[in-house]
Scaffold this motif. Structure first.
Motif, PDB file in Angstrom:
ATOM      1  N   ARG A 857       0.809  -1.211   0.000  1.00  0.00           N
ATOM      2  CA  ARG A 857       0.000   0.000   0.000  1.00  0.00           C
ATOM      3  C   ARG A 857       0.845   1.265   0.000  1.00  0.00           C
ATOM      4  O   ARG A 857       0.306   2.364   0.070  1.00  0.00           O
ATOM      5  N   ALA A 858       2.146   1.132  -0.053  1.00  0.00           N
ATOM      6  CA  ALA A 858       3.009   2.300   0.074  1.00  0.00           C
ATOM      7  C   ALA A 858       2.670   3.327  -0.997  1.00  0.00           C
ATOM      8  O   ALA A 858       2.584   3.011  -2.185  1.00  0.00           O
ATOM      9  N   GLY A 859       2.480   4.555  -0.550  1.00  0.00           N
ATOM     10  CA  GLY A 859       2.127   5.603  -1.486  1.00  0.00           C
ATOM     11  C   GLY A 859       2.409   6.970  -0.909  1.00  0.00           C
ATOM     12  O   GLY A 859       2.865   7.112   0.234  1.00  0.00           O
ATOM     13  N   LEU A 860       2.137   7.971  -1.715  1.00  0.00           N
ATOM     14  CA  LEU A 860       2.369   9.357  -1.345  1.00  0.00           C
ATOM     15  C   LEU A 860       1.081  10.127  -1.569  1.00  0.00           C
ATOM     16  O   LEU A 860       0.368   9.894  -2.556  1.00  0.00           O
ATOM     17  N   ILE A 861       0.779  11.041  -0.654  1.00  0.00           N
ATOM     18  CA  ILE A 861      -0.401  11.884  -0.815  1.00  0.00           C
ATOM     19  C   ILE A 861      -0.032  13.310  -0.440  1.00  0.00           C
ATOM     20  O   ILE A 861       0.774  13.538   0.468  1.00  0.00           O
ATOM     21  N   TRP A 862      -0.577  14.272  -1.183  1.00  0.00           N
ATOM     22  CA  TRP A 862      -0.323  15.682  -0.911  1.00  0.00           C
ATOM     23  C   TRP A 862      -1.648  16.430  -0.954  1.00  0.00           C
ATOM     24  O   TRP A 862      -2.655  15.934  -1.494  1.00  0.00           O
ATOM     25  N   GLU A 863      -1.655  17.623  -0.405  1.00  0.00           N
ATOM     26  CA  GLU A 863      -2.899  18.384  -0.335  1.00  0.00           C
ATOM     27  C   GLU A 863      -3.317  18.889  -1.701  1.00  0.00           C
ATOM     28  O   GLU A 863      -4.472  18.753  -2.104  1.00  0.00           O
ATOM     29  N   GLU A 864      -2.371  19.495  -2.444  1.00  0.00           N
ATOM     30  CA  GLU A 864      -2.714  20.084  -3.730  1.00  0.00           C
ATOM     31  C   GLU A 864      -1.444  20.356  -4.522  1.00  0.00           C
ATOM     32  O   GLU A 864      -0.407  20.707  -3.950  1.00  0.00           O
ATOM     33  N   ALA A 865      -1.523  20.177  -5.839  1.00  0.00           N
ATOM     34  CA  ALA A 865      -0.430  20.567  -6.731  1.00  0.00           C
ATOM     35  C   ALA A 865      -1.013  21.455  -7.820  1.00  0.00           C
ATOM     36  O   ALA A 865      -2.113  21.205  -8.319  1.00  0.00           O
ATOM     37  N   ALA A 928      -1.380  30.322  -7.645  1.00  0.00           N
ATOM     38  CA  ALA A 928      -0.697  29.644  -6.528  1.00  0.00           C
ATOM     39  C   ALA A 928       0.129  28.488  -7.065  1.00  0.00           C
ATOM     40  O   ALA A 928      -0.340  27.357  -7.158  1.00  0.00           O
ATOM     41  N   TYR A 929       1.375  28.757  -7.412  1.00  0.00           N
ATOM     42  CA  TYR A 929       2.257  27.757  -8.010  1.00  0.00           C
ATOM     43  C   TYR A 929       2.825  26.807  -6.953  1.00  0.00           C
ATOM     44  O   TYR A 929       3.142  27.232  -5.830  1.00  0.00           O
ATOM     45  N   GLY A 930       3.027  25.557  -7.378  1.00  0.00           N
ATOM     46  CA  GLY A 930       3.748  24.598  -6.557  1.00  0.00           C
ATOM     47  C   GLY A 930       2.854  23.612  -5.847  1.00  0.00           C
ATOM     48  O   GLY A 930       1.734  23.327  -6.275  1.00  0.00           O
ATOM     49  N   VAL A 931       3.364  23.078  -4.733  1.00  0.00           N
ATOM     50  CA  VAL A 931       2.686  22.030  -3.970  1.00  0.00           C
ATOM     51  C   VAL A 931       2.289  22.589  -2.609  1.00  0.00           C
ATOM     52  O   VAL A 931       3.057  23.315  -1.973  1.00  0.00           O
ATOM     53  N   ARG A 932       1.105  22.228  -2.181  1.00  0.00           N
ATOM     54  CA  ARG A 932       0.659  22.585  -0.833  1.00  0.00           C
ATOM     55  C   ARG A 932       0.633  21.303  -0.003  1.00  0.00           C
ATOM     56  O   ARG A 932       0.040  20.297  -0.405  1.00  0.00           O
ATOM     57  N   GLY A 933       1.284  21.351   1.150  1.00  0.00           N
ATOM     58  CA  GLY A 933       1.327  20.201   2.026  1.00  0.00           C
ATOM     59  C   GLY A 933       0.194  20.201   3.032  1.00  0.00           C
ATOM     60  O   GLY A 933      -0.699  21.049   2.963  1.00  0.00           O
ATOM     61  N   PRO A 934       0.191  19.241   3.950  1.00  0.00           N
ATOM     62  CA  PRO A 934       1.305  18.330   4.157  1.00  0.00           C
ATOM     63  C   PRO A 934       1.410  17.267   3.065  1.00  0.00           C
ATOM     64  O   PRO A 934       0.418  16.907   2.441  1.00  0.00           O
ATOM     65  N   VAL A 935       2.643  16.780   2.887  1.00  0.00           N
ATOM     66  CA  VAL A 935       2.907  15.613   2.051  1.00  0.00           C
ATOM     67  C   VAL A 935       3.159  14.451   2.998  1.00  0.00           C
ATOM     68  O   VAL A 935       3.991  14.553   3.906  1.00  0.00           O
ATOM     69  N   GLN A 936       2.427  13.354   2.770  1.00  0.00           N
ATOM     70  CA  GLN A 936       2.502  12.231   3.706  1.00  0.00           C
ATOM     71  C   GLN A 936       2.846  10.940   2.988  1.00  0.00           C
ATOM     72  O   GLN A 936       2.394  10.693   1.865  1.00  0.00           O
ATOM     73  N   LEU A 937       3.637  10.123   3.675  1.00  0.00           N
ATOM     74  CA  LEU A 937       3.903   8.761   3.241  1.00  0.00           C
ATOM     75  C   LEU A 937       2.815   7.868   3.823  1.00  0.00           C
ATOM     76  O   LEU A 937       2.497   7.957   5.014  1.00  0.00           O
ATOM     77  N   LEU A 938       2.229   7.048   2.991  1.00  0.00           N
ATOM     78  CA  LEU A 938       1.141   6.164   3.417  1.00  0.00           C
ATOM     79  C   LEU A 938       1.580   4.710   3.261  1.00  0.00           C
ATOM     80  O   LEU A 938       2.289   4.355   2.333  1.00  0.00           O
ATOM     81  N   TRP A 939       1.132   3.867   4.189  1.00  0.00           N
ATOM     82  CA  TRP A 939       1.374   2.428   4.038  1.00  0.00           C
ATOM     83  C   TRP A 939       0.372   1.631   4.855  1.00  0.00           C
ATOM     84  O   TRP A 939      -0.369   2.163   5.646  1.00  0.00           O
TER      85      TRP A 939
END
Length: 939
Positions: A857-865, A928-939
């Motif tokens: 299930r390992a993955g990555l999730i972010w709020e917005e890009a 609004a350029y770029g990534v908005r966090g949090p960025v989380q590792l999921l598993w």
């Protein structure tokens, strides 16, 4: 591999984006396929013909052949399969672009066309050619007074009291002719009595149609002597033929200047062909065109006349085709600024308008589209066109064109596309193209995300080719950084859509985008479409925004599909019935549905020839649903008691067929379908999703999209299983990976699939006779609802590569600066980078345990890009991310111990342009350029 039949369940692999429904049934694992299928290979890397294209804007022939070659290479390297050359430069109004020496069709233009063709041949691309100097179709070998030029019928009106005498020159038109028009020729003079008390200054003056007097024979040398009858107020109407003087958009493009041709006569078409032969088709170019391929392209038919669009033989053609003279109805036919100027009291003019526009439609189709198609085909080109803009039968025209095209800017809803798709499919054509991505006022502000959200639903409505709007040549006189752009500035501010290409930061990730479009096209060009309902409309308009009652909203929400056809499409060779299906070797419509004319107050009118064909189809077993009271229909055209009687006899026979159901109103459509025994091929729980199905001898291919731009959807879809083997596969439109679907179950012979779709998101799957691949998807996709553990990632470094004006309008200077961040945030919210456009890279390191590294299930999730992004882990680039999701999988990339994560994101150019070119772009909003966090590792 074991297959899924109507009587057994199958264990299949789950996929990201396809949910599981019901408990899995254990069975033996599928044997490996011997080789990856040809479909799988092509789906992973679609060939050039399936790749998206660009509308390629040139500032006349003020282009360098070497730069032309470089731009072809840039498109080819980016995964684009073709380009359409167009002379468009609306942004350069008031700038001398040297039309006399470098305009369309000059030697520099030809040199550039030849260079484009040569380089396209080397790169395996196709080149399309706009029909002439901009649009509509025009020629600089004619004047507005030429027989081949676009014409209008202009009018003059003179009020006469009862018994008043007129003795003098026939009054000339009230409106002045357009620049360049030198002559006006009197055609007819008529007099008509007004309705007592009518406002003579009204937009539509009420008159007595039966009072009309034709005075044309009394005119001598444009002089008339006539006395009005002794009762009532009369209007003397004179009709003058003259050139419209219309010129192609955004000119001048040539010297001498070009004028729009008559689109209804063969003379107009011959003028276009003659211009090409004289100005473009050198021997080398003709040879290259045949080798490279592509299409001749004609934009939407935007005839701009002050008064009534005309063609010299229209009255003769009308009488030959409709069987009566139009002269008695001329006052209610003529217009000013596209609006009628007279109204016959107690008479429904829409019957006459129907006949009038049907005649013009036939002339347009025969003398313009068909003739141009035949000529283009003789050169080795197809003919692609946008068959709308006038009140002509665009549905029937779509059946004639090699490729019909709609547009994402001008079309109002999905039913506008379904109109052209119906014509395409009844004509046995394959492609419905889309002029895609023109957004008003969003030049250098448009993201690929915005584009995908706009276009994804349109693919479900029949679109299967994208021509992006567009790619501008690098430079032109007067252009500022980042280079020449065809549509911006526009009116002093930001113009239409984008100039895509290397000038855009997102070009760094462009192959992800082109790959997605290519796979969608490839999927939706397989075999034949499967459509449930042919909705017949008495007018074959496109671009009107008119939908199909019940089907466009309620029907599609549970799985129904529909397209529109027009009466004339029933005369096509495909209009046959077999096993209860209309056009069985094409869209295989399960039923034909119609109601009263939507453009005539839903009055129950029908064309007599079409009614005869409808009876033949009914007698052949086609299920038909009639909405409204069709026991007393009337003819669509001029009222005729004999025709009406015949029409009613035909409809009486139609309605007595067992396979024909009539319901009283729209509210009974669903009951009518139940009575016919017709169900959608694909059904699902009620949801705001749309889909397309294609069928080949090898299987069925499905594309689904969430229509909502605000909320996610999780509909459950029921797919009937075919007799024999059924091998379901997920088709990843972003990565090109094909995987077997596992843990699905069938209920009552229907495969049950739950489709989680993000707003405007899309996904695809297929059910084939033989397996496409042995690959299986991990049983646990990245899904917040199934994730147990998460780790917020901290201590990031943000590096911004700022794109700045360089030494020339088309050159860009780049500067890089970095700062630390606790969590990712948009760089435009950081004072240091507030005005920077370019590429932003967020980087961090973190430690992963053995459990994390080995988790399926390992993955990555972010709020917005903001827009496009590329993610790499430990120096390895992950597969392309679906831009409309905020997750990605990490299995196979995550390692035990220290990991280094990089998220690279792109921007538009608007934040920089707001300060580098404030006169034009400061009005635009900072993004609004770029990534908005949090960025989380999921598993």
């Amino acid at each position: 591999m074991p297959h899924l039949s109507r009587r057994r369940f199958l264990e299949l692999s789950s996929i990201t984006g396809l949910g599981l429904l019901l408990a899995p049934i254990a069975c033996t694992r599928s044997p490996k396929a011997a080789t990856v299928s040809a479909f799988a290979e092509a789906f992973a890397n679609p060939p050039r013909p399936y790749q998206p294209k660009f509308r390629w804007w040139w500032p006349h022939g003020l282009v360098d052949p070497q730069q032309i070659r470089r731009e072809i290479n840039a498109m080819a390297d980016a995964g684009f399969g073709g380009a359409e050359i167009a002379d468009v430069h609306h942004s350069a109004r008031g700038v001398d672009l040297h039309a006399d020496t470098h305009g369309w069709g000059t030697a520099p233009w030809r040199d550039a066309v030849q260079a484009a063709l040569e380089q396209a041949k080397e790169r395996g691309m196709s080149i399309d050619h706009s029909i002439g100097p901009s649009w509509p179709a025009a020629s600089n070998q004619i004047t507005p007074d030429s027989d081949a030029a676009c014409k209008e019928l202009a009018t003059a009106t003179t009020v006469l009291d009862a018994g008043e005498a007129f003795d003098g020159p026939v009054p000339p038109p009230a409106s002045q002719p357009h620049k360049g028009v030198e002559k006006q020729t009197l055609q007819y003079v008529q007099a008509i009595r007004t309705v007592d008390g009518t406002d003579l200054k009204a937009k539509e003056v009420a008159v007595h149609g039966d009072s009309l007097i034709d005075l044309s024979s009394q005119v001598s040398n444009d002089h008339l002597q006539w006395t009005a009858p002794s009762e009532g107020t009369w209007i003397l109407i004179s009709y003058w033929l003259r050139g419209s003087g219309q010129q192609p958009e955004g000119g001048p493009h040539t010297s001498p200047e070009s004028y729009v041709v008559d689109h209804f006569s063969r003379k107009g078409t011959d003028a276009v062909i003659a211009l090409w032969k004289k100005s473009v088709l050198t021997a080398p170019i003709k040879k290259l065109i045949r080798e490279v391929g592509g299409n001749l392209f004609e934009d939407s038919i935007e005839m701009e006349t002050k008064e009534t669009v005309w063609t010299p033989r229209i009255l003769e053609e009308f009488e030959e085709r409709r069987g009566y003279s139009a002269l008695p109805y001329l006052p209610i036919i003529v217009e000013k600024k596209e609006d009628p100027i007279f109204e016959y009291v107690d008479f429904d003019a829409r019957h006459i308008w129907h006949d009038w526009w049907q005649t013009l439609s036939e002339l347009f189709l025969e003398n313009h589209f068909t003739a141009l198609k035949q000529w283009a085909n003789s050169l080795g080109l197809g003919f692609r066109g946008q068959p709308y803009g006038l009140k002509t039968d665009a549905v029937r025209a779509a059946a004639t064109l090699d490729i019909a095209e709609g547009e994402s800017l001008g079309f109002k809803n999905l039913d506008d596309y379904r109109s052209l798709a119906g014509g395409r499919d009844m004509g046995g054509r394959k492609i419905l193209s889309n002029e895609a991505g023109a957004f008003q006022g969003l030049a250098y502000s448009t993201t690929w995300k915005r584009l995908l959200k706009k276009l994804n639903p349109q693919f479900a409505a029949g679109v299967n080719q994208t021509v992006l709007h567009g790619f501008s040549y690098a430079e032109a006189p007067g252009a500022n950084w980042p280079g020449f752009s065809a549509f911006t500035p526009y009116g002093g501010g930001p113009g239409y859509s984008e100039s895509w290409g290397p000038r855009q930061p997102s070009w760094e990730h462009i192959t992800d985008i082109s790959g997605y479009f290519s796979r969608v096209h490839f999927l939706l060009q397989q075999g034949q479409p499967q459509i449930d309902i042919a909705f017949l409309r008495q007018k074959g308009y496109a671009g009107s925004g008119f939908g199909a009652p019940w089907f466009s909203k309620e029907g599609v929400s549970v799985g129904w599909t529909h397209e529109f056809i027009s009466p004339s499409t029933l005369e096509l060779p495909t209009a046959t019935v077999r096993n209860g299906l209309l056009a069985p070797d094409g869209p295989a419509f399960q039923a034909l549905v119609f109601e009263g004319d939507a453009f005539h107050g839903r009055k129950c009118t029908f064309e007599l020839p079409a009614a005869r064909r409808l009876l033949e189809l009914a007698e052949a077993g086609l299920p038909i649903l009639a909405i409204g009271d069709w026991t007393q229909p009337t003819s669509s055209g001029r009222p005729n008691p004999a025709d009406d009687a015949t029409l009613r006899e035909i409809f009486a026979k139609i309605l007595e067929q067992d396979n024909v159901v009539m319901v009283p109103s729209r509210g009974y459509i669903e009951q009518g379908l139940e009575k016919l025994g017709i169900k959608p091929r694909i059904s699902h729980s009620k949801a705001n999703i749309v889909h397309a199905e294609r069928r080949t001898a090898d299987g069925r291919w499905f594309y689904f999209c969430n229509q909502s731009s605000e909320s996610s959807s999780a509909a459950t879809v029921q797919v009937p299983l075919a007799d024999g083997p059924n091998h379901p596969h997920h088709l990843d439109l972003w990565t090109g990976e094909i995987t077997q679907m596992q843990n699905l179950e069938a209920i009552d012979g229907k495969l049950q699939i739950k489709l989680p779709l993000e707003p405007n998101g899309s996904l695809a799957f297929c059910i084939t006779n033989t397996p496409l691949t042995h690959k299986e998807r991990d049983t646990n996709p990245v899904d917040n609802s199934t994730i147990i553990n998460s780790l917020p990632l901290r201590n990031w470094k943000l590096s911004v590569e700022s794109w700045l004006p360089g030494d020339s309008p088309s050159s860009t200077r780049k500067e890089v600066a970095s700062i630390p961040l606790e969590h990712p945030q948009p760089w435009s919210e950081i004072e240091t980078f507030a005005n920077d456009s370019g590429i932003g890279t967020y980087e961090c390191t973190f430690d992963a345990s053995e459990e994390m590294a080995n988790s399926p299930r390992a993955g990555l999730i972010w709020e917005e890009a903001f827009d496009t992004l590329r993610i790499s882990l430990n120096g390895k680039t992950l597969p392309p991310c679906n831009l409309l999701r905020n997750t990605t999988q990490l299995k196979g990339f995550l390692v035990e111990g220290t990991n280094t994560l990089r998220i690279e994101t792109s921007s538009t150019l608007i934040n920089r342009l707001r300060v580098s070119d404030p006169k034009v772009y400061q009005i635009a909003q900072r993004q609004a350029y770029g990534v908005r966090g949090p960025v989380q590792l999921l598993w």
